[in-house]
Design a protein around this motif. Structure first.
Motif, mmCIF file in Angstrom:
data_model
loop_
_atom_site.group_PDB
_atom_site.id
_atom_site.type_symbol
_atom_site.label_atom_id
_atom_site.label_comp_id
_atom_site.label_asym_id
_atom_site.label_seq_id
_atom_site.Cartn_x
_atom_site.Cartn_y
_atom_site.Cartn_z
ATOM 1 N N TYR A 192 -20.584 -72.485 17.384
ATOM 2 C CA TYR A 192 -19.351 -73.146 16.969
ATOM 3 C C TYR A 192 -19.560 -74.676 16.934
ATOM 4 C CZ TYR A 192 -15.145 -75.748 17.540
ATOM 5 O OH TYR A 192 -14.196 -76.704 17.373
ATOM 6 N N ARG A 219 -3.736 -79.348 25.515
ATOM 7 C CA ARG A 219 -4.191 -79.786 24.187
ATOM 8 C C ARG A 219 -3.281 -79.382 23.034
ATOM 9 N NH1 ARG A 219 -8.110 -81.207 21.899
ATOM 10 N NH2 ARG A 219 -8.644 -79.290 20.777
ATOM 11 N N ASP A 262 -16.506 -77.967 23.820
ATOM 12 C CA ASP A 262 -15.542 -76.926 23.445
ATOM 13 C C ASP A 262 -16.219 -75.558 23.509
ATOM 14 O OD1 ASP A 262 -13.563 -75.379 22.310
ATOM 15 O OD2 ASP A 262 -13.200 -76.714 20.606
ATOM 16 N N ARG A 285 -17.454 -85.474 21.996
ATOM 17 C CA ARG A 285 -17.591 -84.027 22.181
ATOM 18 C C ARG A 285 -18.959 -83.617 21.668
ATOM 19 N NH1 ARG A 285 -14.478 -79.134 18.954
ATOM 20 N NH2 ARG A 285 -16.219 -79.382 17.512
ATOM 21 N N GLU A 289 -13.474 -77.353 27.286
ATOM 22 C CA GLU A 289 -12.293 -76.919 26.522
ATOM 23 C C GLU A 289 -12.348 -75.434 26.180
ATOM 24 O OE1 GLU A 289 -11.825 -79.354 23.043
ATOM 25 O OE2 GLU A 289 -10.833 -77.751 21.923
ATOM 26 N N ASP A 290 -11.196 -74.800 26.199
ATOM 27 C CA ASP A 290 -11.028 -73.416 25.732
ATOM 28 C C ASP A 290 -12.156 -72.501 26.214
ATOM 29 O OD1 ASP A 290 -8.684 -74.088 24.512
ATOM 30 O OD2 ASP A 290 -9.491 -74.213 22.487
ATOM 31 N N HIS A 345 -14.654 -72.838 22.807
ATOM 32 C CA HIS A 345 -13.987 -72.101 21.722
ATOM 33 C C HIS A 345 -13.720 -70.639 22.055
ATOM 34 C CE1 HIS A 345 -12.635 -72.057 17.470
ATOM 35 N NE2 HIS A 345 -12.439 -73.324 17.758
ATOM 36 N N GLU A 390 -4.947 -75.721 22.161
ATOM 37 C CA GLU A 390 -4.790 -76.044 20.738
ATOM 38 C C GLU A 390 -4.095 -74.927 19.970
ATOM 39 O OE1 GLU A 390 -8.941 -76.779 19.736
ATOM 40 O OE2 GLU A 390 -9.031 -74.883 18.659
HETATM 41 MG MG MG Z 1 -11.094 -76.774 20.232
#
Ligand code: MG
Ligand code: GCO
Length: 406
Positions: free
Chosen positions: A163, A287, A214, A151, A240-241, A216, A266
């Motif tokens: 982040y 996730r 990610d 990642r 992701e997200d 986030h 998550e």
């Molecule tokens: Mg995450």
């Protein structure tokens, strides 16, 4: 000794070896015990109180062998269903009971779950950097350690707090404030920077390495769609997200614009959080984790449902999930047909003084080990040396001061 699976003790252990963890230890009349993780980052004591005040009294005297019935008892029986606190508490009970049952059977948990579907569990590591060069060094270090999936997160020029990047030389651990730290964020700067970052990584490392990123939860659906599109040529394993997923329909908009694979979940705690995302094939990886989504029992249900639609798992495995959670996740990862990838963010040395584990890492893969149960134990004497310390995740504001998603 004659088996007697009546629960005689259930103890909630809160400890802070480098960060806070909530562990439930269940003991049966014949002296076996099992442990489960109920850590909810920044809200740990809410789960501890839920367990102590509302769950432990109902556990005493129950038959530890009745895992599904116990799950239903605390889910349906509570009347107030779902939510992160409730589901983390149910997860702690559930994982402890699976641990107990596998110990009673004398086998590693993955055997009880149907046996292994693969040789090992492919994991992804976190690379982070204060600049592109710094990030490339971090990726190189992880490649040397054998990781095949990484990642990548880096500081964005002109944005004080991206982040996923550690402070100074400290490893990344976001829950570091006695009160929430305030971070500042700019989406336009981030969107301009991301293709440059991915281009630098692909130029140096080629296309064999699986790259993840990610977002986030910081983008709107159309911004996320644009990002996915601008990164297509770099062939990400997943984005992701990209947006907060309370609005499951947002993912339809993203999907309409990009073939970059999407991962989310998550913060999910129930199959209903991802019902539409999965059934309408709006995501590629789910996730959710054993700790935040109701334990092994509920995660198996989510994974089986996802399998119907070609969605694979990508279990959350940040350091705020305890080694107990990692152990349990690895057994699940090994035993389900539609496993995708497992996040691996190694725990601090202090954490490993309190939690011992049978799982191991080698050459980009993890294995849960062959110890009976999930293979993770807590040293209560060591745990007592590290009392709870209030720690919050940061909050995030845009450059004009508007509160944003962290
Ligand atoms: Mg995450
Ligand atoms: C991840 C996560 C974490 C979370 C953390 C919050 O992908 O690993 O986004 O870094 O921020 O788990 O408690």
């Amino acid at each position: 000794m004659k088996a007697d699976s009546r629960i005689v003790e259930a103890k909630v252990i809160v400890t802070c070896p480098a960060r806070n963890f909530v562990t439930l230890k269940i003991t049966t009349a014949d002296g076996l015990h099992g442990i489960g993780d109920g850590t909810l980052n920044g809200r740990e004591l809410a789960v501890a109180a839920y367990l102590r005040e509302h769950v432990v009294p109902c556990l005493i005297g129950r038959d530890a062998d009745r895992i599904e019935d116990t799950w239903q008892y605390f889910y349906r029986g509570a009347y107030w269903r779902r939510g992160p606190v409730t589901m983390a508490a149910i997860a702690a009970v559930d994982v402890a009971l699976w641990d107990l049952k596998a110990k009673r059977a004398g086998m590693p948990l993955y055997q009880l779950l149907g046996g292994r579907c693969r040789e090992g569990v492919t994991v992804y590591a976190h690379a982070g950097g204060h600049s592109i060069d710094d990030l490339l060094e971090s990726v190189a270090k992880h490649v040397e350690l054998g990781y095949k999936a990484i990642r990548v997160q880096a500081a964005v020029p002109g944005v004080p707090d991206a982040y996923g990047v550690g402070h100074g030389t400290k490893p990344y651990e976001p829950a570091d404030g006695d009160l929430p730290r305030e971070e500042t964020w700019s989406t336009p700067k981030y969107l301009r920077f991301m293709p440059k970052l991915m281009d630098a990584v692909r130029t140096r490392f080629g296309f064999d390495l699986a790259l993840l990123h990610d977002g986030h939860h910081r983008l709107t659906p159309i911004e996320a769609a644009g990002l996915g599109k601008s990164l297509e040529e770099y062939g990400l394993f997943w984005l992701e997200d990209a947006t907060p997923a309370e609005n499951q329909g947002a993912f339809r908009l993203i999907r309409q614009h990009t073939t970059t694979p999407l991962a989310v979940g998550e913060v999910f705690n129930s199959i209903f959080d991802c019902q539409r995302l999965i059934a309408e094939q709006l995501i590629d990886y789910i996730r959710a984790s054993v700790t935040h989504a109701g334990g092994i029992t509920h995660m198996r249900r989510i994974a089986s449902f996802a399998d119907l639609y070609g969605v694979r798992t990508g279990s959350h495995g940040a350091t705020d999930l305890s080694p107990v959670s990692m152990g349990a996740a690895l057994h699940l990862d090994l035993s389900i047909p539609n496993f995708g990838i497992q996040e691996h963010m190694p725990h601090a040395a202090l954490t490993e003084e309190v939690f011992t584990h049978a799982y191991s890492y080698a050459q980009g893969m993890m294995h849960p080990g062959e110890a009976p149960g999930h293979g993770v134990e807590i040293d209560e004497t060591a745990a007592a040396r590290f009392p709870y310390k209030r720690s919050y995740l940061p909050v995030c504001r845009l450059e004009d001061g508007t509160l944003h998603n962290w």
